[in-house]
Design a protein around this motif. Structure first.
Motif, PDB file in Angstrom:
ATOM      1  N   VAL A  95       0.876  -1.175   0.000  1.00 16.72           N
ATOM      2  CA  VAL A  95       0.000   0.000   0.000  1.00 16.72           C
ATOM      3  C   VAL A  95       0.910   1.220   0.000  1.00 16.72           C
ATOM      4  O   VAL A  95       2.138   1.101   0.034  1.00 16.72           O
ATOM      5  CB  VAL A  95      -0.957   0.002   1.207  1.00 16.72           C
ATOM      6  CG1 VAL A  95      -1.887  -1.198   1.153  1.00 16.72           C
ATOM      7  CG2 VAL A  95      -0.184   0.004   2.530  1.00 16.72           C
ATOM      8  N   TYR A  96       0.331   2.413  -0.013  1.00 13.13           N
ATOM      9  CA  TYR A  96       1.114   3.615  -0.279  1.00 13.13           C
ATOM     10  C   TYR A  96       0.980   4.633   0.849  1.00 13.13           C
ATOM     11  O   TYR A  96      -0.136   4.994   1.256  1.00 13.13           O
ATOM     12  CB  TYR A  96       0.672   4.232  -1.605  1.00 13.13           C
ATOM     13  CG  TYR A  96       0.736   3.221  -2.720  1.00 13.13           C
ATOM     14  CD1 TYR A  96       1.926   2.976  -3.391  1.00 13.13           C
ATOM     15  CD2 TYR A  96      -0.380   2.452  -3.042  1.00 13.13           C
ATOM     16  CE1 TYR A  96       1.999   2.011  -4.378  1.00 13.13           C
ATOM     17  CE2 TYR A  96      -0.315   1.478  -4.029  1.00 13.13           C
ATOM     18  CZ  TYR A  96       0.879   1.260  -4.692  1.00 13.13           C
ATOM     19  OH  TYR A  96       0.957   0.290  -5.656  1.00 13.13           O
ATOM     20  N   SER A 113      -2.732   4.979   2.038  1.00 12.30           N
ATOM     21  CA  SER A 113      -3.753   4.737   1.017  1.00 12.30           C
ATOM     22  C   SER A 113      -3.575   3.351   0.403  1.00 12.30           C
ATOM     23  O   SER A 113      -2.451   2.929   0.144  1.00 12.30           O
ATOM     24  CB  SER A 113      -3.648   5.799  -0.089  1.00 12.30           C
ATOM     25  OG  SER A 113      -4.486   5.482  -1.184  1.00 12.30           O
ATOM     26  N   LYS A 115      -4.378   2.664  -2.559  1.00 10.90           N
ATOM     27  CA  LYS A 115      -4.121   2.863  -3.982  1.00 10.90           C
ATOM     28  C   LYS A 115      -3.197   4.053  -4.203  1.00 10.90           C
ATOM     29  O   LYS A 115      -3.045   4.922  -3.342  1.00 10.90           O
ATOM     30  CB  LYS A 115      -5.432   3.095  -4.737  1.00 10.90           C
ATOM     31  CG  LYS A 115      -6.379   1.906  -4.717  1.00 10.90           C
ATOM     32  CD  LYS A 115      -7.625   2.202  -5.527  1.00 10.90           C
ATOM     33  CE  LYS A 115      -8.567   1.004  -5.541  1.00 10.90           C
ATOM     34  NZ  LYS A 115      -9.800   1.271  -6.332  1.00 10.90           N
ATOM     35  N   ARG A 116      -2.604   4.062  -5.364  1.00 11.61           N
ATOM     36  CA  ARG A 116      -1.755   5.178  -5.792  1.00 11.61           C
ATOM     37  C   ARG A 116      -2.328   5.718  -7.087  1.00 11.61           C
ATOM     38  O   ARG A 116      -2.033   5.231  -8.177  1.00 11.61           O
ATOM     39  CB  ARG A 116      -0.313   4.698  -5.995  1.00 11.61           C
ATOM     40  CG  ARG A 116       0.686   5.803  -6.327  1.00 11.61           C
ATOM     41  CD  ARG A 116       2.018   5.202  -6.697  1.00 11.61           C
ATOM     42  NE  ARG A 116       3.053   6.215  -6.913  1.00 11.61           N
ATOM     43  CZ  ARG A 116       4.056   6.090  -7.774  1.00 11.61           C
ATOM     44  NH1 ARG A 116       4.157   4.992  -8.514  1.00 11.61           N
ATOM     45  NH2 ARG A 116       4.944   7.057  -7.897  1.00 11.61           N
ATOM     46  N   ASP A 117      -3.203   6.703  -6.973  1.00 14.37           N
ATOM     47  CA  ASP A 117      -3.862   7.257  -8.151  1.00 14.37           C
ATOM     48  C   ASP A 117      -4.250   8.703  -7.885  1.00 14.37           C
ATOM     49  O   ASP A 117      -3.880   9.285  -6.862  1.00 14.37           O
ATOM     50  CB  ASP A 117      -5.078   6.405  -8.531  1.00 14.37           C
ATOM     51  CG  ASP A 117      -6.074   6.224  -7.377  1.00 14.37           C
ATOM     52  OD1 ASP A 117      -6.017   7.014  -6.404  1.00 14.37           O
ATOM     53  OD2 ASP A 117      -6.905   5.298  -7.434  1.00 14.37           O
ATOM     54  N   ALA A 120      -6.312   9.221  -4.650  1.00 18.34           N
ATOM     55  CA  ALA A 120      -5.494   9.086  -3.439  1.00 18.34           C
ATOM     56  C   ALA A 120      -4.641  10.327  -3.225  1.00 18.34           C
ATOM     57  O   ALA A 120      -4.500  10.815  -2.092  1.00 18.34           O
ATOM     58  CB  ALA A 120      -4.615   7.848  -3.545  1.00 18.34           C
TER      59      ALA A 120
END
Length: 239
Positions: A95-96, A113, A115-117, A120
């Motif tokens: 995870v990030y 987060s 996700k990494r987008d 996020a």
């Protein structure tokens, strides 16, 4: 209106261990490269026989409370932010951890987060804005496109971001990458997390101790005579 903080006696009500020892365990776990079992062994020397799982529950229970109390004394960071993400493993998956520091290396904020987008990145920057109470004059990013898009779109959602300049510089972001090490070095001995929510709370404790170490809290007005860590913590939590 902000919810009034509970009295310390009420906060630790029902615990069969002195609150100073609970605070010490949480503080040491978040600050040093210790496992829960290490801490349990160390507490035996202080006459406290406690299971390592109990210390784990203390961390989960009290880190959010400690964050609230220290937040009253937090200094605002500078307005030139360096933003980056690093990786943390939860249940065997990466995870990030979004993080930002200012030009002097002071922590701006952080957010874990899954996700990494773009979403996020926006969520992290919105959180940082709430924490600091003001938008930065500039944000320095790496080359990841989603983060750049997030910064481009934020002014359309909130006018506070309209004067923020976006920059891309691997050299300038060396500062945040170096700062990651102070957090990641503590995470390493934890050997990964089993639960996302528990990971988020534990990391909040690690970040809190990291900020305390960097002297990001204005506690001078408390006029604490005894400058030992235990005395400082007691004064901050009780104030």
């Amino acid at each position: 209106m902000a919810k009034k903080l509970r009295d310390l006696d009420e906060l630790f009500k029902g615990r069969h261990v002195e609150r100073e020892l609970i605070i010490l365990c949480v503080r040491w776990y978040c600050r040093y490269k210790l496992s829960y079992r290490d801490l349990a062994e160390m507490m035996v020397e202080r006459g406290l026989h406690v299971a390592h799982t109990t210390i784990m529950r203390w961390v989960q229970r009290y880190v959010p409370e400690f964050e609230k109390r220290w937040a009253r004394y937090a200094r605002k960071s500078g307005r030139s932010w360096r933003v980056d993400e690093t990786y943390v493993k939860v249940r065997g998956r990466w995870v990030y951890l979004y993080r930002a520091v200012d030009r002097d290396g002071n922590t701006v904020d952080f957010r874990l987060s899954p996700k990494r987008d773009v979403a996020a990145a926006k969520a992290f920057l919105r959180k940082a804005l709430r924490t600091q109470g003001r938008a930065p004059t500039s944000i320095t990013l790496d080359g990841y496109a989603a983060s750049h898009r997030a910064v481009r779109e934020l002014p359309g959602e909130n006018p506070a971001w309209r004067n923020t300049k976006r920059r891309s510089s691997k050299y300038l972001n060396n500062l945040i990458e170096q700062d990651h090490r102070g957090v990641k070095s503590r995470i390493g001995p934890m050997l990964g997390f089993k639960n996302f929510d528990c990971a988020a709370i534990t990391l909040a404790g690690v970040e809190l101790l990291h900020r305390i170490r960097k002297n990001q809290f204005a506690i001078g007005r408390l006029r604490i005579k005894d400058q030992t860590p235990s005395a400082i913590w007691s004064a901050v939590l009780a104030a």
